[in-house]
Design a protein around this motif. Structure first.
Motif, mmCIF file in Angstrom:
data_model
loop_
_atom_site.group_PDB
_atom_site.id
_atom_site.type_symbol
_atom_site.label_atom_id
_atom_site.label_comp_id
_atom_site.label_asym_id
_atom_site.label_seq_id
_atom_site.Cartn_x
_atom_site.Cartn_y
_atom_site.Cartn_z
ATOM 1 N N THR A 59 32.073 21.762 31.714
ATOM 2 C CA THR A 59 32.358 20.779 32.756
ATOM 3 C C THR A 59 32.665 19.434 32.104
ATOM 4 O OG1 THR A 59 31.552 19.817 34.821
ATOM 5 C CG2 THR A 59 29.946 20.094 33.082
ATOM 6 N N VAL A 143 43.638 24.510 30.214
ATOM 7 C CA VAL A 143 42.720 23.688 29.421
ATOM 8 C C VAL A 143 43.058 23.857 27.944
ATOM 9 C CG1 VAL A 143 40.324 23.407 28.673
ATOM 10 C CG2 VAL A 143 40.840 23.783 31.084
ATOM 11 N N ASP A 145 41.225 23.151 24.538
ATOM 12 C CA ASP A 145 39.911 22.860 23.963
ATOM 13 C C ASP A 145 40.096 22.161 22.612
ATOM 14 O OD1 ASP A 145 37.376 22.907 22.859
ATOM 15 O OD2 ASP A 145 37.163 25.086 22.886
ATOM 16 N N ASP A 150 39.397 17.094 24.728
ATOM 17 C CA ASP A 150 39.979 18.146 25.553
ATOM 18 C C ASP A 150 41.033 17.590 26.504
ATOM 19 O OD1 ASP A 150 38.243 19.872 24.322
ATOM 20 O OD2 ASP A 150 36.884 20.062 26.020
ATOM 21 N N TYR A 187 34.796 21.407 27.225
ATOM 22 C CA TYR A 187 35.226 22.756 27.601
ATOM 23 C C TYR A 187 35.224 23.645 26.372
ATOM 24 C CZ TYR A 187 36.827 20.370 31.787
ATOM 25 O OH TYR A 187 36.881 19.610 32.923
#
Length: 196
Positions: A59, A143, A145, A150, A187
């Motif tokens: 999160t 996303v 990482d 991020d 993340y």
């Protein structure tokens, strides 16, 4: 000591240093393998078959110079037994966007998860939201990482609202153009390694 002896001595010293570096590197790699094996055995994931095929978890809040409060949370997984079918991914993801206390939130049920290296694309159908017209819509999120840097992108970036995404196919997101605000979370992407 003449010039020839000096060159021979330097060459011998160079060889010794290379040998020491090689031994140290080999020992470090061996230690890493042993450490990784210990971790895998301790976690019960000693081989590829026991490791989950892919995952996106964590999160964090997005950075916005205007101070928007935007949070994305992921708990998406693809089991090892479903390695050949990313549409069998399970889990949920949630997101919210508020400006001066006004905004909306949504929760989606995962229906696809693809990861490659440190990039993940997850999609899901919104099952719960206070945004009118959002429930029942599929949305996709990408996303990247990058540790404490991020990045994230979402399928409604070009239309402005998850309620306006239309008939989006599974596992479609956008380029990860948003930045995560430092210190608000992280993340983690587990890379997918399908048997090709």
């Amino acid at each position: 000591m003449n010039r020839s002896d000096r060159r021979t001595g330097l060459a011998a010293l160079g060889t010794v240093l290379l040998l020491i570096a090689g031994v140290a590197e080999s020992a470090a790699a061996s230690g890493t393998e042993r450490s990784g094996t210990r971790h895998a055995v301790a976690s019960g994931a000693g081989d590829r078959e026991k490791r989950e095929a892919a995952a996106l978890t964590g999160t964090a809040k997005l950075y916005r110079s205007a101070g928007d409060d935007i949070t994305f949370t992921f708990d998406a997984h693809l089991a090892a037994k479903d390695d050949a079918d990313p549409t069998k991914a399970t889990g949920t993801f949630e997101f919210s966007h508020y400006v001066n206390g006004v905004g909306a939130r949504a929760k989606a049920e995962v229906d696809c998860l693809l990861t490659g290296g440190r990039v993940a694309v997850v999609s899901g159908v919104i099952t719960d939201s206070d945004l009118p017209g959002a429930e029942g819509r599929r949305v996709g999120i990408t996303v990247h990482d990058l540790g404490s840097h991020d990045r994230l992108g979402y399928s409604w970036a070009s239309v402005g609202s998850p309620a306006e995404t239309g008939a989006l196919p599974a596992c479609v997101g956008s380029a990860p153009f948003e930045k995560v605000r430092r210190g608000t979370g992280d993340y983690r992407v587990v890379p997918w390694r399908p048997k090709l």
